[in-house]
Motif scaffolding. Structure first.
Motif: not given
Length: 426
Positions: A151-172
């Motif tokens: 759904n919108e949430l699962t797709l959005g979370v997947r994209a956001a997590q991968q973007a954070l990982h690519a930048a070596a940036c934690g959600a915090q």
């Protein structure tokens, strides 16, 4: 400061801006004619024309200088000849990007689409249309549909997590999560749900912006403002749309519902610092508007019987979309001083692939400057520009930094909202 005496230069600049507002074939027979009284431009067109001139020339408050004068090209020539403007600001086209907010960096990105790939002929059958209609009439070969678990949430979370990982940036590290979607209508809002799923800190803000297909540009502009003002250093901008659960057979006609697919995108923006990688892009400027005369071309509302009441004038909307998209891209070129032919790519609204092909032809650009989003995934709404932008960024990362070119952004939303902007290699 030095007075500008080269009248031929100003004439060339004024005529270029005028034709971008009035049309490439608009005649310029008498520079003294009243452009509003003779119907060459309406009042809003005149204002848009003057704003484009202000951006291109560096001369501020042009409208105020013309208040007591006839709205004509001759009056504008007179103002330019009287004004004292830095000669460096008079070049055309000019690299105005050097003065943009280059300290806001697009650090990383990710795009995902629904996991089911549906051939367009299956969509034709599902909506009761002649087989091959979507492919022949719109140029859509397949669509990306979400699975039952997406759904919108699962797709959005997947994209956001991968973007954070690519930048070596934690959600915090996030100061804000800015989300946009034209299909999500639940509570809590999408940004709040993303905040919870990503485990962002409590002091990280969550904000949803609208605009439908224009949503990504709205989100990027808001994020740029937060960072430029010093209120934030790290922001995630997320788009996510799942049309397949709304535009279903029996609820909406296939000529409209069959165009749309499901997808999401995410972009990590940060204030520029010494560790900014060479392949990163800096945000330029954004501009927006609303061509209200086209507001009736598309309207969608809930009907009492549970179906969607859709008014969709496809022909009028297509004409309006092509005309306005071309103008937005030309305005990006004019405001930035960057030639469209130099662009690494153009991340734009894609109502359907045939319109993208026509737009490329009218702009004199190769069609591969526009990533194939709608052709293989369908119109992804607010995520169309996001998926296209991610594709261009991935392509640019394979090049040496000095070889990558600028990226043009342009989109439309119902209403007819429009917006544009650009990115440059950092």
């Amino acid at each position: 400061m030095a007075s500008i005496k080269d009248r031929s230069h100003w004439r060339r600049l004024v005529e270029e801006c005028f034709r971008r507002e009035a049309g490439a074939e608009a005649p310029i027979s008498d520079p003294a004619q009243d452009l509003i009284e003779t119907g060459v431009l309406d009042s809003m067109g005149w204002v848009s024309f003057l704003r484009a001139l202000e951006s291109a020339s560096g001369l501020s408050e042009l409208g105020a200088r013309l208040t007591e004068r006839t709205p004509s090209l001759e009056s504008i020539f007179q103002v330019f000849s009287e004004a004292d403007i830095p000669s460096a600001g008079a070049k055309f086209p000019e690299a105005r990007h050097a003065a943009t907010r280059a300290y806001v960096i697009l650090r990383s990105s990710c795009a995902v689409v629904g996991s089911r790939t549906i051939p367009s002929n299956e969509i034709d059958r599902a909506f009761g249309m002649p087989e091959g209609k979507l492919r022949l009439r719109a140029g859509i070969e397949s669509l990306a549909y979400a699975t039952e678990s997406e759904n919108e949430l699962t797709l959005g979370v997947r994209a956001a997590q991968q973007a954070l990982h690519a930048a070596a940036c934690g959600a915090q590290e996030l100061d804000w999560i800015i989300a946009t979607s034209e299909t999500y209508s639940n509570y809590p809002s999408l940004s709040a749900q993303l905040h919870s799923q990503l485990l962002a800190r409590e002091t990280c803000g969550a904000l949803d912006v609208g605009g439908a297909c224009l949503g990504l540009l709205n989100g990027l502009a808001v994020a740029q403002g937060f960072i430029a003002s010093g209120q934030a250093r790290t922001i995630a901008v997320v788009t996510s749309d799942v049309h397949s659960r709304i535009f279903k057979p029996g609820r909406v006609a296939g000529e409209f519902g069959g165009l749309f697919g499901d997808g999401a995108s995410a972009f990590l923006l940060r204030a520029k610092n010494d560790s900014t990688p060479q392949h990163a892009y800096a945000l330029g400027e954004f501009f927006f508007g609303c061509a209200g005369q086209y507001a009736g071309a598309i309207r969608v509302s809930n009907a009492t019987d549970g179906t969607l009441d859709v008014h969709f004038d496809g022909e009028a909307l297509s004409r309006a979309a092509i005309t306005r998209m071309e103008k937005v891209i030309l305005d990006v070129e004019l405001r930035s001083g960057l030639l469209r032919s130099s662009a690494q790519g153009l991340a734009t609204h894609q109502p359907n692939p045939r319109l993208v092909t026509l737009l490329a032809k009218q702009l004199g650009l190769a069609s591969d400057k526009f990533p194939s989003v709608a052709r293989i995934f369908g119109n992804l709404g607010s995520s169309t520009c996001g998926v296209a932008l991610d594709a261009i960024l991935q392509s640019a990362r394979s090049l040496y930094a000095r070889r990558s070119g600028p990226i043009f952004l342009a989109s439309l939303g119902p209403g007819l909202l429009f917006g544009g902007g650009w990115l440059i290699p950092a």
